[in-house]
Design an enzyme around this catalytic site. Structure first.
Site, PDB file in Angstrom:
ATOM      1  N   GLY A 145     -62.076 -55.754  26.229  1.00  0.00           N
ATOM      2  CA  GLY A 145     -61.734 -54.342  25.966  1.00  0.00           C
ATOM      3  C   GLY A 145     -60.769 -54.116  25.037  1.00  0.00           C
ATOM      4  O   GLY A 145     -59.677 -54.782  24.738  1.00  0.00           O
TER       5      GLY A 145
ATOM      6  N   LYS B  32     -53.225 -56.966  21.126  1.00  0.00           N
ATOM      7  CA  LYS B  32     -53.856 -57.807  19.981  1.00  0.00           C
ATOM      8  C   LYS B  32     -52.788 -58.696  19.579  1.00  0.00           C
ATOM      9  O   LYS B  32     -51.561 -58.597  19.666  1.00  0.00           O
ATOM     10  CB  LYS B  32     -54.416 -56.764  19.042  1.00  0.00           C
ATOM     11  CG  LYS B  32     -53.330 -56.145  18.193  1.00  0.00           C
ATOM     12  CD  LYS B  32     -54.097 -55.107  17.217  1.00  0.00           C
ATOM     13  CE  LYS B  32     -54.864 -55.789  16.010  1.00  0.00           C
ATOM     14  NZ  LYS B  32     -55.022 -54.950  15.365  1.00  0.00           N
TER      15      LYS B  32
ATOM     16  N   CYS C 130     -53.115 -46.032  20.698  1.00  0.00           N
ATOM     17  CA  CYS C 130     -53.981 -44.960  20.068  1.00  0.00           C
ATOM     18  C   CYS C 130     -55.245 -44.409  20.488  1.00  0.00           C
ATOM     19  O   CYS C 130     -55.549 -43.326  20.995  1.00  0.00           O
ATOM     20  CB  CYS C 130     -54.275 -45.367  18.554  1.00  0.00           C
ATOM     21  SG  CYS C 130     -52.697 -45.211  17.600  1.00  0.00           S
TER      22      CYS C 130
ATOM     23  N   LYS D  23     -57.584 -37.716  12.575  1.00  0.00           N
ATOM     24  CA  LYS D  23     -57.091 -38.978  12.888  1.00  0.00           C
ATOM     25  C   LYS D  23     -57.666 -39.225  14.149  1.00  0.00           C
ATOM     26  O   LYS D  23     -57.862 -40.340  14.757  1.00  0.00           O
ATOM     27  CB  LYS D  23     -55.452 -38.634  13.247  1.00  0.00           C
ATOM     28  CG  LYS D  23     -54.917 -39.561  14.220  1.00  0.00           C
ATOM     29  CD  LYS D  23     -54.707 -40.930  13.450  1.00  0.00           C
ATOM     30  CE  LYS D  23     -54.045 -41.826  14.566  1.00  0.00           C
ATOM     31  NZ  LYS D  23     -53.761 -43.290  14.068  1.00  0.00           N
ATOM     32  N   LEU D  24     -57.741 -38.345  15.150  1.00  0.00           N
ATOM     33  CA  LEU D  24     -58.483 -38.330  16.578  1.00  0.00           C
ATOM     34  C   LEU D  24     -59.950 -38.925  16.440  1.00  0.00           C
ATOM     35  O   LEU D  24     -60.241 -39.879  17.035  1.00  0.00           O
ATOM     36  CB  LEU D  24     -58.289 -36.976  17.298  1.00  0.00           C
ATOM     37  CG  LEU D  24     -57.171 -36.411  17.726  1.00  0.00           C
ATOM     38  CD1 LEU D  24     -57.145 -35.090  18.551  1.00  0.00           C
ATOM     39  CD2 LEU D  24     -56.160 -37.265  18.231  1.00  0.00           C
TER      40      LEU D  24
ATOM     41  N   GLU E  53     -51.182 -41.402  10.701  1.00  0.00           N
ATOM     42  CA  GLU E  53     -51.013 -42.561  10.330  1.00  0.00           C
ATOM     43  C   GLU E  53     -52.374 -43.503  10.625  1.00  0.00           C
ATOM     44  O   GLU E  53     -52.930 -43.170  11.763  1.00  0.00           O
ATOM     45  CB  GLU E  53     -49.959 -43.456  10.903  1.00  0.00           C
ATOM     46  CG  GLU E  53     -49.705 -43.387  12.305  1.00  0.00           C
ATOM     47  CD  GLU E  53     -50.379 -44.170  13.390  1.00  0.00           C
ATOM     48  OE1 GLU E  53     -51.134 -45.272  12.492  1.00  0.00           O
ATOM     49  OE2 GLU E  53     -50.812 -43.942  14.473  1.00  0.00           O
TER      50      GLU E  53
END
Length: 460
Positions: free
Chosen positions: A269, A337, A274, A218-219, A163
């Protein structure tokens, strides 16, 4: 090619719930069941009051309302859902290990393995198994080994479908994705998943790769994004000591078409489930292959992010005459967020922890995060006893109550509503001098300084 009529998703969290809801919305002829062993979470997904869904995302309630009961179902019977499914998504948590080899960096894959063993035990016919959780490269190899060696002659085709959702805009991201990435080895299995997404995503945005490229992509994507945040945050500290303005620097740099302007906003920060987890995973993988220079490079992104949170907390202490003991610090925001109730790795947790070490009295207001979650986040650090956290931290449901009598305000989340508050009224109710520490560069400096606030923003 096998026709997909029933899909099961194991895991009803921040990825599984919204993703399956949109897939169900866009594929009304496919029955989708989301299963989870957490009975309270499933009950919340099934609640008639859509404001009580376990995840807050703009537009999610409308998607669930459209599909739930038609072809979208939430259940706790995992075995039944596995048995009936043609395709199974694995969307369980893959936290950073807190024990043993790789502690603090490697992904903990115990939940993935448990899923694989359960699928292998229950399945009576061929299945397509889709990795939706964020996983280290070559996890599919382990997944395939467990499935093939534990099952009773059932054929499994493993796909990687990472995702790329941004929390707060997850539904918009699902409705109009930059790309859908599908990695696999079996052409028919890949095409079956491609067709599901193609019901609303243009084919040119659906990328197919081998398994390993998909897992690593993804990473790497998250590492690149986090790197940009840490880069501009490193520059923000330089701006403060040289007299430069980080917003002006970011604008000048971002107008370079080779660089672009996204993820160049200085702040206290990055957080979320993720970025840190995926970078640490990348660091661990690099070290496991003895690529120490590569590992050190990416680890510095995390070091810089931790430094920014500590630096912000220290700035509060230094500005307030080197002591916050017994002082009322109002926190505006706790989620990592805006537009989400997710608090994982939120900067607010670590800034609060630093200030609590100095015996500050913190009062928190966040429009979507529960009091239980805030205390859970602090207790999980293990820095002090739960009793001490409750003595030093108060959580309120009214922003003006949080700000009343405060010595200082710390803006930790960029909720748009914070900009609309009656700041003249707020100042009158605060201790003087009235300090504002804007960790998200959200508020209007000139307005607040005109009102008499002592205002600090990162990078200025």
């Amino acid at each position: 090619m096998k026709q997909i009529k029933k899909i099961t998703c194991i895991g009803a969290g921040y990825v599984g719930g919204p993703t399956m809801s949109v897939i169900a919305q866009k594929n009304p002829d496919i029955q989708i069941t989301v299963v989870d062993v957490n009975k309270e979470r499933i009950a919340a997904w099934n609640d008639n009051d859509l404001s009580r869904l376990p995840i807050y995302e703009k537009g999610l309630d409308a998607v669930v309302a459209e599909a739930r009961g038609r072809n979208l179902f939430f259940d706790t019977d995992v075995d039944k859902a596995i048995d009936e499914a043609d395709m199974i998504f694995i969307s369980v948590n893959t936290p950073t290990k807190t024990y043993g080899k790789g502690k603090g960096q490697a992904a903990d894959l115990k939940f993935i393995e448990l899923c694989a063993r359960q699928i292998a035990t229950v399945a009576k016919d061929d299945k397509i198994v889709v990795e939706k959780s964020t996983l280290p490269v070559r996890t599919a190899e382990a997944l395939k080994s467990i499935l093939d060696n534990t099952s009773n002659g059932v054929n499994f085709h493993v796909l990687s479908n990472p995702e790329f959702l941004a929390e707060g805009t997850a539904i918009a991201d699902l409705h109009n994705p930059d790309r859908v990435l599908i990695g696999g080895e079996n052409t028919e299995a890949i095409e079956a998943l491609v067709n599901i997404y193609a019901s609303w995503v243009p084919r040119e945005r659906i990328l197919t790769t081998n398994l390993w490229s998909s897992e690593l992509s993804k990473l790497v994507a998250n590492a690149f994004l986090a790197q940009r945040v840490s880069s501009i945050n490193a520059v923000s500290e330089l701006c403060e000591v040289t007299g430069a303005n980080v917003d002006e620097v970011a604008r000048a740099v971002g107008m370079d078409s080779r660089i672009g302007s996204k993820f160049l906003k200085a702040s206290v920060g990055f957080g979320g489930s993720c970025f840190q987890k995926d970078i640490l995973n990348l660091v661990y993988i690099a070290r496991s292959y003895n690529l120490h220079a590569v590992a050190d490079y990416w680890e510095q992104v995390i070091v810089m992010n931790d430094h920014q949170k500590t630096r912000f907390a220290e700035k509060i202490i230094q500005t307030m005459y080197n002591t916050v003991n017994g002082k009322h610090i109002a926190f505006l925001g706790w989620s990592f967020k805006k537009d989400t109730n997710d608090t994982r790795e939120s900067a607010a947790i670590y800034v609060a922890d630093h200030l609590l070490d100095e015996e500050a009295q913190i009062v928190v207001y966040d429009p979507k995060v529960s009091v239980e979650q805030i205390y859970k986040d602090l207790d999980a650090l293990g820095t002090r006893t739960p009793e001490a956290n409750r003595r030093l931290v108060k959580v309120v449901n009214d922003p003006y109550q949080a700000l009343d009598g405060a010595h200082a305000i710390a803006v930790l989340t960029e909720w748009d509503a914070f900009k609309t508050y009656d700041w003249a009224k707020i100042k009158e109710a605060m201790k003087k001098p009235a300090f504002v520490f804007d960790g998200r560069k959200l508020l209007d400096r000139s307005q607040l300084e005109t009102l008499g606030f002592k205002y600090y923003a990162i990078g200025e």
